[in-house]
Motif scaffolding. Structure first.
Motif, PDB file in Angstrom:
ATOM      1  N   VAL A   1      -4.062   3.163  19.024  1.00  0.00           N
ATOM      2  CA  VAL A   1      -4.156   3.790  17.703  1.00  0.00           C
ATOM      3  C   VAL A   1      -2.750   4.050  17.154  1.00  0.00           C
ATOM      4  O   VAL A   1      -1.907   4.632  17.848  1.00  0.00           O
ATOM      5  CB  VAL A   1      -4.936   5.118  17.782  1.00  0.00           C
ATOM      6  CG1 VAL A   1      -5.057   5.753  16.396  1.00  0.00           C
ATOM      7  CG2 VAL A   1      -6.315   4.878  18.387  1.00  0.00           C
ATOM      8  N   PRO A   2      -2.465   3.648  15.919  1.00  0.00           N
ATOM      9  CA  PRO A   2      -1.141   3.909  15.327  1.00  0.00           C
ATOM     10  C   PRO A   2      -0.818   5.399  15.298  1.00  0.00           C
ATOM     11  O   PRO A   2      -1.704   6.242  15.128  1.00  0.00           O
ATOM     12  CB  PRO A   2      -1.285   3.349  13.905  1.00  0.00           C
ATOM     13  CG  PRO A   2      -2.336   2.302  14.024  1.00  0.00           C
ATOM     14  CD  PRO A   2      -3.312   2.846  15.020  1.00  0.00           C
ATOM     15  N   SER A   3       0.432   5.724  15.448  1.00  0.00           N
ATOM     16  CA  SER A   3       0.871   7.119  15.437  1.00  0.00           C
ATOM     17  C   SER A   3       0.562   7.784  14.107  1.00  0.00           C
ATOM     18  O   SER A   3       0.746   7.190  13.035  1.00  0.00           O
ATOM     19  CB  SER A   3       2.365   7.194  15.705  1.00  0.00           C
ATOM     20  OG  SER A   3       2.859   8.502  15.453  1.00  0.00           O
ATOM     21  N   ALA A   4       0.134   9.038  14.168  1.00  0.00           N
ATOM     22  CA  ALA A   4      -0.150   9.801  12.952  1.00  0.00           C
ATOM     23  C   ALA A   4       1.118  10.133  12.180  1.00  0.00           C
ATOM     24  O   ALA A   4       1.044  10.620  11.039  1.00  0.00           O
ATOM     25  CB  ALA A   4      -0.894  11.089  13.310  1.00  0.00           C
ATOM     26  N   ASP A   5       2.274   9.868  12.771  1.00  0.00           N
ATOM     27  CA  ASP A   5       3.549  10.167  12.102  1.00  0.00           C
ATOM     28  C   ASP A   5       3.895   9.142  11.021  1.00  0.00           C
ATOM     29  O   ASP A   5       4.769   9.388  10.181  1.00  0.00           O
ATOM     30  CB  ASP A   5       4.692  10.210  13.124  1.00  0.00           C
ATOM     31  CG  ASP A   5       4.546  11.357  14.110  1.00  0.00           C
ATOM     32  OD1 ASP A   5       3.882  12.350  13.757  1.00  0.00           O
ATOM     33  OD2 ASP A   5       5.075  11.243  15.235  1.00  0.00           O
ATOM     34  N   ILE A   6       3.230   7.995  11.038  1.00  0.00           N
ATOM     35  CA  ILE A   6       3.565   6.933  10.077  1.00  0.00           C
ATOM     36  C   ILE A   6       3.384   7.404   8.644  1.00  0.00           C
ATOM     37  O   ILE A   6       4.143   7.033   7.744  1.00  0.00           O
ATOM     38  CB  ILE A   6       2.697   5.687  10.343  1.00  0.00           C
ATOM     39  CG1 ILE A   6       3.029   5.091  11.714  1.00  0.00           C
ATOM     40  CG2 ILE A   6       2.881   4.645   9.232  1.00  0.00           C
ATOM     41  CD1 ILE A   6       2.125   3.933  12.121  1.00  0.00           C
ATOM     42  N   ALA A   7       2.366   8.255   8.421  1.00  0.00           N
ATOM     43  CA  ALA A   7       2.064   8.709   7.052  1.00  0.00           C
ATOM     44  C   ALA A   7       3.138   9.602   6.471  1.00  0.00           C
ATOM     45  O   ALA A   7       3.198   9.793   5.237  1.00  0.00           O
ATOM     46  CB  ALA A   7       0.727   9.443   7.027  1.00  0.00           C
TER      47      ALA A   7
ATOM     48  N   GLY B   1      -1.054  11.119   2.684  1.00  0.00           N
ATOM     49  CA  GLY B   1      -0.643  11.223   4.082  1.00  0.00           C
ATOM     50  C   GLY B   1      -0.577  12.642   4.605  1.00  0.00           C
ATOM     51  O   GLY B   1      -0.550  12.847   5.823  1.00  0.00           O
ATOM     52  N   ALA B   2      -0.539  13.611   3.714  1.00  0.00           N
ATOM     53  CA  ALA B   2      -0.524  15.010   4.157  1.00  0.00           C
ATOM     54  C   ALA B   2      -1.931  15.493   4.484  1.00  0.00           C
ATOM     55  O   ALA B   2      -2.142  16.243   5.445  1.00  0.00           O
ATOM     56  CB  ALA B   2       0.084  15.895   3.072  1.00  0.00           C
ATOM     57  N   ALA B   3      -2.922  15.054   3.700  1.00  0.00           N
ATOM     58  CA  ALA B   3      -4.289  15.538   3.887  1.00  0.00           C
ATOM     59  C   ALA B   3      -4.999  14.841   5.043  1.00  0.00           C
ATOM     60  O   ALA B   3      -5.857  15.434   5.705  1.00  0.00           O
ATOM     61  CB  ALA B   3      -5.086  15.344   2.597  1.00  0.00           C
ATOM     62  N   ALA B   4      -4.678  13.570   5.283  1.00  0.00           N
ATOM     63  CA  ALA B   4      -5.352  12.798   6.338  1.00  0.00           C
ATOM     64  C   ALA B   4      -4.321  11.968   7.090  1.00  0.00           C
ATOM     65  O   ALA B   4      -4.299  10.737   6.993  1.00  0.00           O
ATOM     66  CB  ALA B   4      -6.429  11.906   5.721  1.00  0.00           C
ATOM     67  N   PRO B   5      -3.440  12.606   7.847  1.00  0.00           N
ATOM     68  CA  PRO B   5      -2.313  11.885   8.469  1.00  0.00           C
ATOM     69  C   PRO B   5      -2.724  10.757   9.413  1.00  0.00           C
ATOM     70  O   PRO B   5      -2.107   9.685   9.382  1.00  0.00           O
ATOM     71  CB  PRO B   5      -1.537  12.987   9.201  1.00  0.00           C
ATOM     72  CG  PRO B   5      -2.515  14.116   9.349  1.00  0.00           C
ATOM     73  CD  PRO B   5      -3.395  14.053   8.152  1.00  0.00           C
ATOM     74  N   GLN B   6      -3.734  10.985  10.255  1.00  0.00           N
ATOM     75  CA  GLN B   6      -4.096   9.918  11.198  1.00  0.00           C
ATOM     76  C   GLN B   6      -4.741   8.738  10.490  1.00  0.00           C
ATOM     77  O   GLN B   6      -4.395   7.576  10.729  1.00  0.00           O
ATOM     78  CB  GLN B   6      -5.048  10.449  12.271  1.00  0.00           C
ATOM     79  CG  GLN B   6      -5.463   9.395  13.303  1.00  0.00           C
ATOM     80  CD  GLN B   6      -4.288   8.799  14.053  1.00  0.00           C
ATOM     81  OE1 GLN B   6      -3.766   9.407  14.985  1.00  0.00           O
ATOM     82  NE2 GLN B   6      -3.842   7.599  13.658  1.00  0.00           N
TER      83      GLN B   6
ATOM     84  N   ILE C   1      -1.924   2.478   6.647  1.00  0.00           N
ATOM     85  CA  ILE C   1      -0.589   1.939   6.343  1.00  0.00           C
ATOM     86  C   ILE C   1      -0.221   0.840   7.338  1.00  0.00           C
ATOM     87  O   ILE C   1       0.268  -0.229   6.964  1.00  0.00           O
ATOM     88  CB  ILE C   1       0.463   3.062   6.367  1.00  0.00           C
ATOM     89  CG1 ILE C   1       0.223   4.035   5.211  1.00  0.00           C
ATOM     90  CG2 ILE C   1       1.875   2.476   6.293  1.00  0.00           C
ATOM     91  CD1 ILE C   1       1.058   5.295   5.298  1.00  0.00           C
ATOM     92  N   SER C   2      -0.480   1.099   8.612  1.00  0.00           N
ATOM     93  CA  SER C   2      -0.175   0.116   9.648  1.00  0.00           C
ATOM     94  C   SER C   2      -0.949  -1.182   9.424  1.00  0.00           C
ATOM     95  O   SER C   2      -0.380  -2.282   9.512  1.00  0.00           O
ATOM     96  CB  SER C   2      -0.508   0.696  11.025  1.00  0.00           C
ATOM     97  OG  SER C   2      -0.304  -0.258  12.055  1.00  0.00           O
ATOM     98  N   LEU C   3      -2.239  -1.069   9.110  1.00  0.00           N
ATOM     99  CA  LEU C   3      -3.066  -2.255   8.888  1.00  0.00           C
ATOM    100  C   LEU C   3      -2.635  -3.007   7.624  1.00  0.00           C
ATOM    101  O   LEU C   3      -2.563  -4.239   7.607  1.00  0.00           O
ATOM    102  CB  LEU C   3      -4.534  -1.859   8.787  1.00  0.00           C
ATOM    103  CG  LEU C   3      -5.178  -1.319  10.075  1.00  0.00           C
ATOM    104  CD1 LEU C   3      -6.582  -0.807   9.796  1.00  0.00           C
ATOM    105  CD2 LEU C   3      -5.205  -2.392  11.157  1.00  0.00           C
ATOM    106  N   ILE C   4      -2.350  -2.252   6.566  1.00  0.00           N
ATOM    107  CA  ILE C   4      -1.919  -2.880   5.305  1.00  0.00           C
ATOM    108  C   ILE C   4      -0.612  -3.633   5.499  1.00  0.00           C
ATOM    109  O   ILE C   4      -0.472  -4.794   5.086  1.00  0.00           O
ATOM    110  CB  ILE C   4      -1.764  -1.813   4.199  1.00  0.00           C
ATOM    111  CG1 ILE C   4      -3.128  -1.199   3.843  1.00  0.00           C
ATOM    112  CG2 ILE C   4      -1.114  -2.422   2.962  1.00  0.00           C
ATOM    113  CD1 ILE C   4      -3.028   0.064   2.999  1.00  0.00           C
ATOM    114  N   GLN C   5       0.350  -2.976   6.118  1.00  0.00           N
ATOM    115  CA  GLN C   5       1.664  -3.599   6.274  1.00  0.00           C
ATOM    116  C   GLN C   5       1.643  -4.809   7.206  1.00  0.00           C
ATOM    117  O   GLN C   5       2.484  -5.697   7.098  1.00  0.00           O
ATOM    118  CB  GLN C   5       2.671  -2.555   6.767  1.00  0.00           C
ATOM    119  CG  GLN C   5       2.974  -1.481   5.730  1.00  0.00           C
ATOM    120  CD  GLN C   5       3.957  -0.429   6.213  1.00  0.00           C
ATOM    121  OE1 GLN C   5       4.140  -0.233   7.420  1.00  0.00           O
ATOM    122  NE2 GLN C   5       4.587   0.274   5.284  1.00  0.00           N
TER     123      GLN C   5
END
Length: 260
Positions: free
Chosen positions: A89-95, A117-122, A128-132
């Motif tokens: 699972v991508p890190s929740a810090d990405i947001a 990204g503040a309301a739903a960080p994970q 974001i990871s999937l889009i990029q």
């Protein structure tokens, strides 16, 4: 006289005994019939409840990461255990705790979007990871609901509501307290558990209320432009077979997805 009455008394006694046996038999029959009716009714209730649950998760509101089933969608394979993330699972810090802007293009119809990204960080970090990575390009929007709830569900690489990115995560984030998902809302679909989010998401094209008794659905952002064009180009045509929950009549593909 007494001896002459004896046969009559014996006959009456035999008759009373026979009648008593018949009454006992009749009571047993009535009890058996009652028990059978209760058993059948109980089975009907169980089947009805099971069917209701299946209908919710399969047709779901949008939820389920299908391979599981979300509202709208089937269940992820396999359904993750409650309280457990599965896979890388991508890190929740990405947001980065900020708002991300981008463009989701469906059938060459550009939708302006914002992800919170503040309301739903994970959830936003995963998106974001999937889009990029280009994960979404070429995937379809396999599900459209047109009665009771109004959503278009996208992001399944298999195109049938059972696929995902190879991982699943939870729990739900940023769920509306009143269960109302306004038009333009973008939220994650999921399966039966709160840890079955993956790549599937849904776009609400008309104000929709979804049940929150299973935890609701993670709102990750909103459509800021292009929703009316999407309605005209895809949604207003309905489903391919005219049912209120099915594949869009206009085959719909994510032609591009950018974020920044």
């Amino acid at each position: 006289m007494a001896s002459n009455d004896r046969p009559a008394r014996e006959e009456r006694a035999r008759l009373r005994t026979y009648q008593a046996r018949q009454e006992v038999h009749a009571r047993k029959q009535r009890r058996r019939t009652r028990d059978n009716i209760i058993a059948v009714l109980g089975l009907v209730v169980v089947v009805a409840l099971a069917t209701g649950a299946q209908m919710f998760y399969f047709s779901g509101g949008p939820g389920a990461e299908p391979a599981t089933t979300e509202t709208p969608a089937p269940t992820p394979n396999p359904t993750p255990a409650e309280g457990e993330n599965q896979g890388d699972v991508p890190s929740a810090d990405i947001a980065e705790g900020r708002t991300w802007s981008g463009t989701l293009t469906l059938n060459d119809i550009p939708l302006g979007i914002e992800l919170d990204g503040a309301a739903a960080p994970q959830a936003v970090s995963s998106e974001i990871s999937l889009i990029q990575s280009g994960f979404y390009t070429g995937t379809s929007c396999h599900r459209l609901t047109t009665e009771g709830l109004w959503v278009l569900q996208c992001g399944d690489p298999t195109g049938d509501g059972t696929g995902g990115p190879g991982y699943s995560y939870g729990p739900v984030e940023n769920v509306p307290a009143d269960g109302l998902y306004p038009a333009g809302t973008i939220a994650m679909a999921r399966g039966e558990t709160q840890y079955s989010h993956g790549s599937q998401f849904f776009i609400v094209y008309e104000d929709t209320t979804l049940p929150g008794d299973t935890g609701g659905y993670s709102v990750i952002g909103r459509v800021t432009s292009g929703l009316e064009e999407l309605r005209a180009g895809v949604i207003d045509a309905g489903t391919s077979d005219g049912v209120p929950d099915g594949a869009p009549a206009v085959p719909t593909t994510i032609t591009s997805f950018t974020i920044g």
